[in-house]
Design a protein around this motif. Structure first.
Motif, PDB file in Angstrom:
ATOM      1  N   PRO A  39       0.811  -1.222   0.000  1.00  0.00           N
ATOM      2  CA  PRO A  39       0.000   0.000   0.000  1.00  0.00           C
ATOM      3  C   PRO A  39       0.844   1.272   0.000  1.00  0.00           C
ATOM      4  O   PRO A  39       1.618   1.524   0.909  1.00  0.00           O
ATOM      5  N   CYS A  40       0.681   2.082  -1.039  1.00  0.00           N
ATOM      6  CA  CYS A  40       1.388   3.363  -1.131  1.00  0.00           C
ATOM      7  C   CYS A  40       0.701   4.366  -0.209  1.00  0.00           C
ATOM      8  O   CYS A  40      -0.510   4.587  -0.310  1.00  0.00           O
ATOM      9  N   ARG A  41       1.467   4.997   0.668  1.00  0.00           N
ATOM     10  CA  ARG A  41       0.904   5.940   1.634  1.00  0.00           C
ATOM     11  C   ARG A  41       0.708   7.343   1.064  1.00  0.00           C
ATOM     12  O   ARG A  41       0.283   8.243   1.759  1.00  0.00           O
ATOM     13  N   HIS A  42       0.971   7.526  -0.221  1.00  0.00           N
ATOM     14  CA  HIS A  42       0.770   8.827  -0.862  1.00  0.00           C
ATOM     15  C   HIS A  42      -0.503   8.849  -1.713  1.00  0.00           C
ATOM     16  O   HIS A  42      -1.335   9.738  -1.553  1.00  0.00           O
ATOM     17  N   CYS A  43      -0.676   7.868  -2.587  1.00  0.00           N
ATOM     18  CA  CYS A  43      -1.895   7.825  -3.406  1.00  0.00           C
ATOM     19  C   CYS A  43      -2.984   7.003  -2.716  1.00  0.00           C
ATOM     20  O   CYS A  43      -4.132   7.017  -3.146  1.00  0.00           O
ATOM     21  N   LEU A  44      -2.602   6.298  -1.656  1.00  0.00           N
ATOM     22  CA  LEU A  44      -3.498   5.430  -0.876  1.00  0.00           C
ATOM     23  C   LEU A  44      -4.116   4.332  -1.734  1.00  0.00           C
ATOM     24  O   LEU A  44      -5.243   3.889  -1.508  1.00  0.00           O
TER      25      LEU A  44
END
Length: 155
Positions: A39-44
């Motif tokens: 899970p990318c914490r920027h684009c969610l």
């Protein structure tokens, strides 16, 4: 009350994507996603299979202090668009449950505010926490590994 899920700030993420140091002063590690649980914490959003991603230490607090937890997070290796702040659950919250915990204006854990909450009850739990005067914001963290996922704020 309305809440909003918020992603990591773009200026912090871009520095990391360009090879800047993480919270421990190290260069982020580069990996290739298998499409499962990245899970990318920027684009969610989850990093798709075959796409590059970074593994790095992140501290979602403005300064060092005893409650400023630092842990591993994933980010797309290439630039991605920051998730729009929304009251809807982000795509990355695909597990059965998460730790939901409140923090005060001093960026310290508010004791008694944390718990392992079923995913479909996260928004309701955050709204309950925001009914308290001592809660400034809420973190959503992995219930298995305590990894930071995103932040919830009052809208």
């Amino acid at each position: 009350m309305t809440i909003q899920f918020t992603a990591l700030p773009t200026e912090n993420v871009r520095a990391l994507q360009r090879g800047g140091p993480d919270a421990y002063g190290r260069t982020p590690e580069h990996k290739i996603s298998d499409g499962d649980g990245v899970p990318c914490r920027h684009c969610l959003k989850n990093v798709a299979a075959g796409d590059g991603y970074l593994v790095l230490a992140y501290r979602p607090f403005p300064e060092l202090q005893p409650y400023a937890e630092t842990g591993p997070v994933f980010l797309h290796a290439d630039e991605c668009e920051r998730a729009t702040e929304t009251e809807g659950l982000p795509e990355i919250l695909g597990s059965f449950d998460y730790i939901v915990r409140g923090y005060g204006n001093d960026d310290r854990i508010v004791y008694g505010s944390g718990g392992v909450i079923p995913t479909d009850e996260i928004a309701a739990r955050a709204e309950t926490l925001f009914g308290r005067d001592d809660i400034a914001y809420v973190h959503v963290r992995s219930a298995r590994n305590n990894c930071y996922q995103c932040r919830i704020e009052r809208a």
